[in-house]
Design a protein around this motif. Structure first.
Motif, PDB file in Angstrom:
ATOM      1  N   GLY A 161     100.751  -7.079 -20.552  1.00  0.00           N
ATOM      2  CA  GLY A 161     101.511  -8.238 -20.100  1.00  0.00           C
ATOM      3  C   GLY A 161     101.651  -9.288 -21.185  1.00  0.00           C
ATOM      4  N   TRP A 162     102.484 -10.286 -20.910  1.00  0.00           N
ATOM      5  CA  TRP A 162     102.802 -11.278 -21.954  1.00  0.00           C
ATOM      6  C   TRP A 162     101.643 -12.197 -22.324  1.00  0.00           C
ATOM      7  CZ3 TRP A 162     102.143 -16.132 -20.015  1.00  0.00           C
ATOM      8  CH2 TRP A 162     102.339 -16.335 -18.647  1.00  0.00           C
ATOM      9  N   SER A 163     100.592 -12.291 -21.475  1.00  0.00           N
ATOM     10  CA  SER A 163      99.470 -13.178 -21.806  1.00  0.00           C
ATOM     11  C   SER A 163      98.305 -12.436 -22.454  1.00  0.00           C
ATOM     12  CB  SER A 163      98.967 -13.894 -20.544  1.00  0.00           C
ATOM     13  OG  SER A 163      98.190 -13.020 -19.744  1.00  0.00           O
ATOM     14  N   VAL A 164      98.391 -11.108 -22.545  1.00  0.00           N
ATOM     15  CA  VAL A 164      97.297 -10.331 -23.136  1.00  0.00           C
ATOM     16  C   VAL A 164      97.231 -10.603 -24.640  1.00  0.00           C
ATOM     17  CG1 VAL A 164      96.398  -8.009 -23.548  1.00  0.00           C
ATOM     18  CG2 VAL A 164      97.495  -8.551 -21.358  1.00  0.00           C
ATOM     19  N   PRO A 165      96.090 -11.004 -25.171  1.00  0.00           N
ATOM     20  CA  PRO A 165      95.991 -11.380 -26.591  1.00  0.00           C
ATOM     21  C   PRO A 165      96.192 -10.187 -27.531  1.00  0.00           C
ATOM     22  CG  PRO A 165      93.816 -11.324 -25.579  1.00  0.00           C
ATOM     23  CD  PRO A 165      94.793 -11.164 -24.464  1.00  0.00           C
ATOM     24  N   TRP A 166      96.595 -10.488 -28.723  1.00  0.00           N
ATOM     25  CA  TRP A 166      96.915  -9.456 -29.710  1.00  0.00           C
ATOM     26  C   TRP A 166      95.709  -8.587 -30.041  1.00  0.00           C
ATOM     27  CZ3 TRP A 166      94.029  -9.308 -34.118  1.00  0.00           C
ATOM     28  CH2 TRP A 166      93.332 -10.468 -34.467  1.00  0.00           C
ATOM     29  N   TYR A 167      94.494  -9.148 -29.922  1.00  0.00           N
ATOM     30  CA  TYR A 167      93.290  -8.410 -30.320  1.00  0.00           C
ATOM     31  C   TYR A 167      92.743  -7.531 -29.192  1.00  0.00           C
ATOM     32  CZ  TYR A 167      91.103 -12.377 -27.911  1.00  0.00           C
ATOM     33  OH  TYR A 167      90.750 -13.336 -26.989  1.00  0.00           O
ATOM     34  N   TRP A 168      93.456  -7.453 -28.052  1.00  0.00           N
ATOM     35  CA  TRP A 168      92.933  -6.725 -26.902  1.00  0.00           C
ATOM     36  C   TRP A 168      92.507  -5.300 -27.243  1.00  0.00           C
ATOM     37  CZ3 TRP A 168      90.666  -6.310 -22.507  1.00  0.00           C
ATOM     38  CH2 TRP A 168      90.778  -5.143 -21.753  1.00  0.00           C
ATOM     39  N   LYS A 169      93.375  -4.559 -27.951  1.00  0.00           N
ATOM     40  CA  LYS A 169      93.079  -3.152 -28.224  1.00  0.00           C
ATOM     41  C   LYS A 169      91.898  -2.976 -29.171  1.00  0.00           C
ATOM     42  CE  LYS A 169      97.698  -1.381 -27.245  1.00  0.00           C
ATOM     43  NZ  LYS A 169      98.873  -0.628 -27.748  1.00  0.00           N
ATOM     44  N   LEU A 170      91.554  -4.024 -29.889  1.00  0.00           N
ATOM     45  CA  LEU A 170      90.418  -3.939 -30.814  1.00  0.00           C
ATOM     46  C   LEU A 170      89.079  -4.021 -30.083  1.00  0.00           C
ATOM     47  CD1 LEU A 170      91.668  -6.272 -33.693  1.00  0.00           C
ATOM     48  CD2 LEU A 170      91.773  -3.768 -33.578  1.00  0.00           C
ATOM     49  N   LEU A 171      89.111  -4.499 -28.840  1.00  0.00           N
ATOM     50  CA  LEU A 171      87.861  -4.693 -28.111  1.00  0.00           C
ATOM     51  C   LEU A 171      87.143  -3.383 -27.834  1.00  0.00           C
ATOM     52  CD1 LEU A 171      88.843  -7.525 -25.609  1.00  0.00           C
ATOM     53  CD2 LEU A 171      87.818  -7.701 -27.885  1.00  0.00           C
ATOM     54  N   THR A 172      87.901  -2.318 -27.595  1.00  0.00           N
ATOM     55  CA  THR A 172      87.247  -1.022 -27.378  1.00  0.00           C
ATOM     56  C   THR A 172      86.577  -0.531 -28.653  1.00  0.00           C
ATOM     57  OG1 THR A 172      89.346   0.110 -27.826  1.00  0.00           O
ATOM     58  CG2 THR A 172      88.808  -0.329 -25.529  1.00  0.00           C
ATOM     59  N   VAL A 173      87.174  -0.845 -29.801  1.00  0.00           N
ATOM     60  CA  VAL A 173      86.563  -0.476 -31.079  1.00  0.00           C
ATOM     61  C   VAL A 173      85.248  -1.228 -31.256  1.00  0.00           C
ATOM     62  CG1 VAL A 173      86.846  -0.486 -33.577  1.00  0.00           C
ATOM     63  CG2 VAL A 173      88.820  -0.011 -32.102  1.00  0.00           C
ATOM     64  N   VAL A 174      85.280  -2.526 -30.946  1.00  0.00           N
ATOM     65  CA  VAL A 174      84.073  -3.349 -31.038  1.00  0.00           C
ATOM     66  C   VAL A 174      82.989  -2.785 -30.116  1.00  0.00           C
ATOM     67  CG1 VAL A 174      83.112  -5.627 -30.522  1.00  0.00           C
ATOM     68  CG2 VAL A 174      85.323  -5.436 -31.684  1.00  0.00           C
ATOM     69  N   TYR A 175      83.387  -2.411 -28.903  1.00  0.00           N
ATOM     70  CA  TYR A 175      82.434  -1.861 -27.936  1.00  0.00           C
ATOM     71  C   TYR A 175      81.850  -0.549 -28.441  1.00  0.00           C
ATOM     72  CZ  TYR A 175      80.459  -0.160 -23.547  1.00  0.00           C
ATOM     73  OH  TYR A 175      79.600   0.305 -22.593  1.00  0.00           O
ATOM     74  N   ASP A 176      82.698   0.355 -28.916  1.00  0.00           N
ATOM     75  CA  ASP A 176      82.237   1.665 -29.361  1.00  0.00           C
ATOM     76  C   ASP A 176      81.383   1.588 -30.621  1.00  0.00           C
ATOM     77  OD1 ASP A 176      83.486   2.827 -27.221  1.00  0.00           O
ATOM     78  OD2 ASP A 176      85.308   3.349 -28.319  1.00  0.00           O
ATOM     79  N   LEU A 177      81.493   0.481 -31.352  1.00  0.00           N
ATOM     80  CA  LEU A 177      80.637   0.265 -32.520  1.00  0.00           C
ATOM     81  C   LEU A 177      79.245  -0.230 -32.124  1.00  0.00           C
ATOM     82  CD1 LEU A 177      83.148  -1.347 -35.067  1.00  0.00           C
ATOM     83  CD2 LEU A 177      82.081   0.916 -35.203  1.00  0.00           C
ATOM     84  N   GLY A 178      79.061  -0.504 -30.838  1.00  0.00           N
ATOM     85  CA  GLY A 178      77.739  -0.886 -30.355  1.00  0.00           C
ATOM     86  C   GLY A 178      77.582  -2.331 -29.944  1.00  0.00           C
ATOM     87  N   PHE A 179      78.640  -3.139 -30.071  1.00  0.00           N
ATOM     88  CA  PHE A 179      78.566  -4.551 -29.679  1.00  0.00           C
ATOM     89  C   PHE A 179      79.010  -4.660 -28.212  1.00  0.00           C
ATOM     90  CE2 PHE A 179      79.314  -4.362 -34.234  1.00  0.00           C
ATOM     91  CZ  PHE A 179      78.291  -5.168 -34.724  1.00  0.00           C
ATOM     92  N   ARG A 180      78.049  -4.722 -27.312  1.00  0.00           N
ATOM     93  CA  ARG A 180      78.371  -4.574 -25.897  1.00  0.00           C
ATOM     94  C   ARG A 180      77.924  -5.733 -25.006  1.00  0.00           C
ATOM     95  NH1 ARG A 180      76.970   1.942 -25.658  1.00  0.00           N
ATOM     96  NH2 ARG A 180      78.558   2.481 -27.207  1.00  0.00           N
ATOM     97  N   ASN A 181      77.225  -6.704 -25.550  1.00  0.00           N
ATOM     98  CA  ASN A 181      76.742  -7.820 -24.733  1.00  0.00           C
ATOM     99  C   ASN A 181      77.698  -9.005 -24.791  1.00  0.00           C
ATOM    100  OD1 ASN A 181      74.354  -6.510 -23.865  1.00  0.00           O
ATOM    101  ND2 ASN A 181      73.394  -6.974 -25.835  1.00  0.00           N
ATOM    102  N   TRP A 182      78.949  -8.741 -24.455  1.00  0.00           N
ATOM    103  CA  TRP A 182      79.934  -9.810 -24.381  1.00  0.00           C
ATOM    104  C   TRP A 182      80.765  -9.631 -23.120  1.00  0.00           C
ATOM    105  CZ3 TRP A 182      84.783  -7.568 -24.390  1.00  0.00           C
ATOM    106  CH2 TRP A 182      84.903  -6.326 -25.025  1.00  0.00           C
ATOM    107  N   SER A 183      81.480 -10.670 -22.747  1.00  0.00           N
ATOM    108  CA  SER A 183      82.321 -10.636 -21.560  1.00  0.00           C
ATOM    109  C   SER A 183      83.719 -11.119 -21.919  1.00  0.00           C
ATOM    110  CB  SER A 183      81.749 -11.525 -20.451  1.00  0.00           C
ATOM    111  OG  SER A 183      80.500 -11.037 -20.006  1.00  0.00           O
TER     112      SER A 183
END
Length: 303
Positions: A136-158
């Motif tokens: 959607g139009w309000s989804v930030p540009w970095y959204w797709k990078l969040l799964t990369v961050v998660y899979d790298l082991g950084f998981r204690n964020w919301s």
């Protein structure tokens, strides 16, 4: 959905409503309500009330590590366990009711699709603002990078909810912002969604995309053309690939993602109730025959 937060604990939430069994012309039909990810039944607006008035039994389902009241941000949920809870409830309801439908909002609609792809026991599914991709139009540009961050082991964020909170109506948005600040949950869901829950939801989306052709039950989709979270392409993709003989889409033009409480909420409620009612009327005799075929034979008292 706009900014990151380090929030680890959800705020207090309203206790989930109890099951409400109704009489009337459709007393043999149950409707399971599935709210959005880390949300509550507050999101469903007036739909439960109107379904009850139509004579349906309403099942406001709350799921461990999916619903806000039952969410542990340190637990890594499994989307198949979410499906298993819904499937188990459908199976139990089928022992008592002749027909069962699912009505889901946002990720709850995606969950309903996952169950519909795996089950032949459903009469119909109602998909309100279904999500197959966050585009959607309000989804930030970095959204797709969040799964990369998660899979790298950084998981204690919301992932923190922010303006416009899925709502176009300014007064409702103001009230939602106040409720989120005070209680951590409102009619749009939780103030933030743990990374582990988002990752599980994305895995469920992957399954649903591949399994759309398995969905054969009557399907209603209601989607806003101005949805800030999931663009109209989400609804179009579902319509294109499901194999339901009865499928309908209703496009809305004056609301955002949480269509159940926004400017066109009455249309959403009315269309939902009418679609389920028509499914019952169209398939009632068919399900009655199935019910009789599986019923225990009467004891022969002759002689």
């Amino acid at each position: 959905m706009d900014t990151l937060s380090s929030t680890d604990h959800p705020g207090p939430v309203t206790p989930p409503p109890a099951e409400d069994r109704q009489g009337g012309p459709h007393k043999e039909h149950a409707v399971i309500l599935l709210h959005g990810l880390c949300g509550s039944q507050l999101e469903m607006g007036s739909i439960p009330k109107q379904l009850k008035k139509a004579g349906c039994t309403v099942i406001p389902l709350n799921i461990d590590n999916y619903s806000a009241a039952l969410t542990n941000p340190r637990v890594s949920p499994n989307w198949e366990e979410w499906c298993a809870v819904v499937e188990s409830r459908v199976a139990r309801l089928k022992e008592e009711f002749r027909t069962v439908s699912l009505c889901g909002l946002s990720m709850g609609a995606t969950l309903a699709l996952a169950v519909a792809a795996r089950s032949k026991e459903l009469l119909s599914v109602v998909l309100l603002s279904p999500v197959l991709q966050y585009d959607g139009w309000s989804v930030p540009w970095y959204w797709k990078l969040l799964t990369v961050v998660y899979d790298l082991g950084f998981r204690n964020w919301s992932y923190k909810e922010s303006e416009p909170y899925g709502i176009k109506n300014f007064e409702m948005r103001r009230r939602v912002a106040s409720a989120l600040e005070k209680d951590g949950v409102a009619a749009v869901g939780a103030a933030s969604i743990p990374a582990r829950h988002l990752r599980a939801a994305l895995r469920m989306i992957d399954y649903v995309k591949q399994s759309l052709p398995l969905v054969r039950t009557d399907t209603l989709i209601i989607h806003s053309i101005d949805d800030e979270t999931a663009s109209p392409r989400n609804a179009e993709q579902i319509l294109q690939y499901i194999n339901a003989e009865v499928r309908k889409v209703v496009w809305l033009g004056d609301c955002y993602h949480i269509i159940t409480v926004d400017n066109e909420r009455e249309i959403v409620t009315n269309e939902t109730v009418m679609f389920i009612r028509r499914s019952i009327e169209m398939h009632g005799h068919e399900f009655s025959r199935k019910h009789l075929a599986h019923a225990s034979p009467l004891k022969d008292r002759r002689g």
